[in-house]
Scaffold this motif. Sequence first.
Motif, short mmCIF file in Angstrom:
data_model
loop_
_atom_site.label_atom_id
_atom_site.label_comp_id
_atom_site.label_asym_id
_atom_site.label_seq_id
_atom_site.Cartn_x
_atom_site.Cartn_y
_atom_site.Cartn_z
N PRO A 45 0.80 -1.22 0.00
CA PRO A 45 0.00 0.00 0.00
C PRO A 45 0.83 1.27 0.00
N ASP A 46 0.52 2.14 -0.97
CA ASP A 46 1.17 3.45 -1.11
C ASP A 46 2.68 3.35 -1.30
N THR A 47 3.17 2.18 -1.72
CA THR A 47 4.64 2.01 -1.81
C THR A 47 5.09 1.31 -3.09
N ILE A 48 4.50 0.19 -3.46
CA ILE A 48 4.95 -0.59 -4.61
C ILE A 48 3.77 -1.00 -5.48
N TRP A 49 3.96 -0.82 -6.80
CA TRP A 49 2.95 -1.21 -7.77
C TRP A 49 3.62 -2.00 -8.90
N THR A 50 2.91 -2.99 -9.42
CA THR A 50 3.37 -3.69 -10.61
C THR A 50 2.50 -3.31 -11.79
N PHE A 51 3.11 -3.28 -12.97
CA PHE A 51 2.41 -3.00 -14.22
C PHE A 51 2.67 -4.18 -15.16
N ASP A 52 1.63 -4.97 -15.41
CA ASP A 52 1.77 -6.16 -16.24
C ASP A 52 1.28 -5.90 -17.66
N GLN A 53 2.07 -6.36 -18.62
CA GLN A 53 1.67 -6.42 -20.01
C GLN A 53 1.85 -7.86 -20.49
N LEU A 54 1.66 -8.09 -21.78
CA LEU A 54 1.69 -9.44 -22.34
C LEU A 54 2.69 -9.50 -23.48
N GLN A 55 3.37 -10.63 -23.59
CA GLN A 55 4.25 -10.85 -24.74
C GLN A 55 4.31 -12.34 -25.05
N GLY A 56 4.65 -12.67 -26.30
CA GLY A 56 4.74 -14.08 -26.64
C GLY A 56 5.11 -14.32 -28.08
N ILE A 57 5.39 -15.58 -28.38
CA ILE A 57 5.67 -16.06 -29.73
C ILE A 57 4.81 -17.29 -29.96
N PHE A 58 4.14 -17.36 -31.11
CA PHE A 58 3.27 -18.49 -31.45
C PHE A 58 2.26 -18.74 -30.33
N TYR A 59 1.68 -17.68 -29.83
CA TYR A 59 0.67 -17.72 -28.77
C TYR A 59 1.20 -18.28 -27.45
N VAL A 60 2.51 -18.37 -27.29
CA VAL A 60 3.08 -18.72 -25.98
C VAL A 60 3.19 -17.40 -25.22
N THR A 61 2.09 -16.98 -24.63
CA THR A 61 1.96 -15.65 -24.06
C THR A 61 2.17 -15.68 -22.55
N VAL A 62 3.06 -14.81 -22.07
CA VAL A 62 3.38 -14.74 -20.64
C VAL A 62 3.45 -13.27 -20.23
N PRO A 63 3.32 -12.99 -18.92
CA PRO A 63 3.41 -11.60 -18.47
C PRO A 63 4.84 -11.06 -18.57
N ILE A 64 4.92 -9.78 -18.86
CA ILE A 64 6.16 -9.02 -18.69
C ILE A 64 5.81 -7.86 -17.77
N ARG A 65 6.70 -7.58 -16.82
CA ARG A 65 6.29 -6.75 -15.68
C ARG A 65 7.27 -5.62 -15.39
N MET A 66 6.72 -4.47 -15.09
CA MET A 66 7.46 -3.31 -14.59
C MET A 66 7.05 -3.10 -13.13
N THR A 67 7.99 -2.68 -12.31
CA THR A 67 7.69 -2.39 -10.90
C THR A 67 7.99 -0.93 -10.61
N VAL A 68 7.07 -0.27 -9.93
CA VAL A 68 7.22 1.14 -9.54
C VAL A 68 7.25 1.22 -8.03
N VAL A 69 8.25 1.95 -7.50
CA VAL A 69 8.42 2.07 -6.06
C VAL A 69 8.40 3.55 -5.67
N ARG A 70 7.61 3.87 -4.66
CA ARG A 70 7.59 5.25 -4.14
C ARG A 70 8.79 5.49 -3.25
N LEU A 71 9.46 6.60 -3.49
CA LEU A 71 10.63 6.97 -2.71
C LEU A 71 10.22 7.75 -1.46
#
Length: 411
Positions: A45-71
């Motif tokens: 809470p109020d500190t860390i967030w993840t941002f998920d998107q999707l990527q894949g080849i031949f429909y082998v789709t998995v999450p790719i993730r960015m993490t944001v941290v409040r300083l």
Amino acid sequence: MKGQETQGKTINHNINPQDISWAFWPLVPLYPYSKRRTIRKEVVPDTIWTFDQLQGIFYVTVPIRMTVVRLETGGLLIYAPVAPTLECIRLVKELVAKYGEVKYIILPTVSGLEHKVFVGPFARRFPQAQIFIAPGQWSFPISLPLSWLGFPSKRTQILPEDSSKTPFANEFDYRILGPIGLGLGSFGEVAFFHKRSQTLLVTDSIISVPENPPEIVLLEPYPLLFHAKDDAFSIVEDNQANRQKGWQRISLFAFYFRPSAMETVKLGQAFLSSFQVGDRSKKAYFGIYPFKWKNGWQHSFNALRRDGNLLVAPILQALILNRAPQETINWANQVTQWNFQRIIPCHFDAPISATPQQFRQAFNFLEKNPAVSNDLISATKPLPEEDFQLLRELDETLGKLGIVPPSKEKI
């Protein structure tokens, strides 16, 4: 329009196509190509967030993730940026409005092109941010200056070996693995430890495989149903059981390329069979489905999943980290010195509740006589050797051709 908050996640269900457009997809042509959805989740809470998107080849789709941290001093640090679509940037700016500007952007890998390609475009959306990148960056077929790779020349710095020399040292520590020489290129990763929340951020080194498909994958379920087919002639209904089945097979595909329970079909035969299947649309690759699933795939998945325990991906085990076992173990030992209670990787499940001891045990495949505590024996059993067959063949072929250096003995 702001996204709808659901159980800590932000999902916009009434999305404008322009908001998820990614025009630079030809640079790394991964599915879903020019359209990328984003899901934001509050982890601490109020500190860390993840941002998920999707990527894949031949429909082998998995999450790719960015993490944001409040300083604590105000502002945000971003670990491993994803595609800066309008939707993604809007979700980041909602945090900026509340907690302050993006101050630091971290590229924690030298080998992950799917991470590297987003840093330049993302940085341009936040012109005041400083960019810190893992040492040992490379490009193929020739080594190019960092500015030619899209990194803003006046704002980009190499992460120093000594983490105390960075402007965010009071809040973060980090350890650098590699770069490990792999012939034509190298592998490297920087693990970040956020002290206040006791959270470990990693890129590719550690993952946990969920039993059910992640929410970002469920936004586009067709790949799940595609891989739920046993063969080209299977007709698969869209239901929870088949979505789960497709996800579990996608996981096997992603890590082994050709698990033991999958039989490949010669392309000529797959082409002939395509004329007899019901769906010959472009979306279904014109009916071409060049493999069959045999009994036993569920056993392979269960062994891979390990009840959600930490895992070093089979590809890293068989083709990369075995080139530098001592260096990898030394790095894992350093990371283990931090008192973290959760791990956020860039792929598959997150966050993962885990201890430093569990992190260290995941690397025991590099040791001849690893020390394993009784409560972790089942979680650290070797993966089925038969599923490694294609990876072993690739290792042998690449070694014979002199493309990669030979693997080293376990320590």
